[in-house]
Design a protein around this motif. Structure first.
Motif, PDB file in Angstrom:
ATOM      1  N   VAL A 214      39.322   5.304 -39.842  1.00  0.00           N
ATOM      2  CA  VAL A 214      39.673   6.755 -39.056  1.00  0.00           C
ATOM      3  C   VAL A 214      40.206   6.531 -38.016  1.00  0.00           C
ATOM      4  O   VAL A 214      39.579   5.884 -37.107  1.00  0.00           O
ATOM      5  N   VAL A 215      41.372   6.940 -37.789  1.00  0.00           N
ATOM      6  CA  VAL A 215      42.088   6.944 -36.254  1.00  0.00           C
ATOM      7  C   VAL A 215      41.732   8.153 -35.435  1.00  0.00           C
ATOM      8  O   VAL A 215      41.940   9.168 -36.087  1.00  0.00           O
ATOM      9  N   TRP A 216      41.236   7.947 -34.489  1.00  0.00           N
ATOM     10  CA  TRP A 216      40.818   9.381 -33.421  1.00  0.00           C
ATOM     11  C   TRP A 216      41.528   9.184 -32.216  1.00  0.00           C
ATOM     12  O   TRP A 216      41.480   8.119 -31.635  1.00  0.00           O
ATOM     13  N   HIS A 217      42.212  10.114 -31.814  1.00  0.00           N
ATOM     14  CA  HIS A 217      42.915  10.388 -30.442  1.00  0.00           C
ATOM     15  C   HIS A 217      42.924  11.360 -29.755  1.00  0.00           C
ATOM     16  O   HIS A 217      43.336  12.561 -30.463  1.00  0.00           O
ATOM     17  N   ASP A 218      42.515  11.372 -28.431  1.00  0.00           N
ATOM     18  CA  ASP A 218      42.474  12.709 -27.831  1.00  0.00           C
ATOM     19  C   ASP A 218      42.176  12.623 -26.338  1.00  0.00           C
ATOM     20  O   ASP A 218      41.668  11.533 -26.293  1.00  0.00           O
ATOM     21  N   GLY A 219      42.646  13.424 -25.545  1.00  0.00           N
ATOM     22  CA  GLY A 219      41.942  13.116 -24.177  1.00  0.00           C
ATOM     23  C   GLY A 219      42.631  12.052 -23.107  1.00  0.00           C
ATOM     24  O   GLY A 219      43.559  11.369 -23.796  1.00  0.00           O
ATOM     25  N   PRO A 220      42.210  12.099 -22.034  1.00  0.00           N
ATOM     26  CA  PRO A 220      42.454  10.844 -21.181  1.00  0.00           C
ATOM     27  C   PRO A 220      41.710   9.768 -21.305  1.00  0.00           C
ATOM     28  O   PRO A 220      40.841   9.842 -21.965  1.00  0.00           O
TER      29      PRO A 220
END
Length: 329
Positions: A214-220
């Motif tokens: 599961v690839v999660w990407h968000d925020g700085p």
């Protein structure tokens, strides 16, 4: 009233010599008689005179300044990198001219143009990607350009890269060895080339092995982002492994997993970071991570200063898996 700095004119008058004699005395390799040198040095000591290196540099084609452009300087990795680089430059008799690119958005060209005004002999880009027009201007002005963890479509700049693909592969193999069946990949929303390389290399290995990811990407790229990722991902109890593409996010992820989501690390969940920042070895974390040598990275930058202008050298900084206590054995 602010006291004015002692000038070379003051020293010349006290020593009874010309101003040019003072200048030659403090210029390496310049010709000056022993008697004149003695008088000038004695007068300088009595008056508390110091050479104006900035003015001296502006009179020459280049100065002893090395411009360093970076953003997110408060992040542990950037702070450590800057600390070691500035020390290395000082040991070479060079000065670090630091410009913070935090407010530059994606365009760091104005900052680099500002460095030109100080006749810097080299520019080191820690964050962001210089436009090709700036690369051309560097070459035209005899300024060495050194770029870290950015691959430019040019062959006339020095490029220093951490071996992200090898590091991400090591992380994937270690989580496979730990028996992880469903693994999360945690990245920020910044989309930097470094993070993208690490994410892709890790995902490729896991996909080839048939492991669910599961690839999660968000925020700085921050501790808070890692914390948020843990809270959003770990409601899925099947996730038993995580690769965070930077240590600072891995530390946030660990705190979220343990304190907010009730996960035991490494019994229920194995976590690996990347960078081996100083905090990774703290007793509260003991983070298993991929280390890239700050010493090698610094030496690569210093070595690049000696390369001929227009000569491109790509240096890969080696990586290694650092085993601590966040992955099942």
């Amino acid at each position: 009233m602010v006291k004015a700095f002692v000038t070379s004119v003051d020293v010349a008058q006290r020593a009874g010599v010309s101003r040019s004699a003072v200048s030659r005395t403090f210029t390496e390799g310049a010709s000056v008689s022993p008697e004149v040198r003695r008088k000038v040095l004695q007068a300088a000591q009595e008056l508390g005179y110091r050479v104006n290196r900035l003015a001296q540099g502006l009179n020459n084609s280049s100065s002893n300044l090395v411009g360093v452009v970076g953003a997110n300087l408060s992040l542990p990795f950037m702070a450590k990198q800057l600390d070691m680089l500035s020390i290395g430059l000082l040991r070479r008799g060079l000065q670090c001219l630091l410009l913070n690119a935090a407010d530059a958005r994606s365009d760091i060209a104005p900052l680099i143009e500002l460095i030109f005004e100080f006749r810097a002999r080299a520019i080191v880009v820690l964050s962001g990607e210089p436009p090709m027009s700036i690369v051309d201007e560097c070459l035209a002005n005899g300024v060495k350009l050194i770029v870290i963890n950015r691959q430019l479509a040019r062959s006339d700049t020095d490029i220093i890269l951490s071996d992200d693909i090898a590091g991400a592969t090591l992380a994937a193999e270690r989580l496979k060895a730990a028996g992880c069946r469903k693994v999360a990949v945690v990245t920020s929303g910044s989309g930097t080339p470094t993070q993208l390389r690490r994410c892709k290399a890790f995902s490729d290995v896991m996909t080839a092995a048939g492991t669910d990811i599961v690839v999660w990407h968000d925020g700085p790229t921050t501790y808070e982002t890692g914390l948020k990722a843990a809270r959003e991902l770990l409601s899925d109890r099947q996730i038993d492994g995580a690769f965070c593409v930077t240590d600072i996010m891995a530390i946030g992820f660990l705190d979220g997993a343990r304190n907010d989501m009730g996960r035991r690390v490494p019994e229920d969940l194995s976590v690996i970071g990347f960078d081996d920042i100083p905090q990774a070895s703290w007793r509260s974390y003991e983070l298993t991570t991929i280390s890239q040598s700050f010493e090698v990275l610094t030496e690569a930058v210093l070595a690049a200063l000696d390369h001929e202008l227009g000569q491109s050298v790509i240096t890969n900084v080696p990586v290694a898996l650092i085993e601590r206590s966040t992955v099942r054995r």
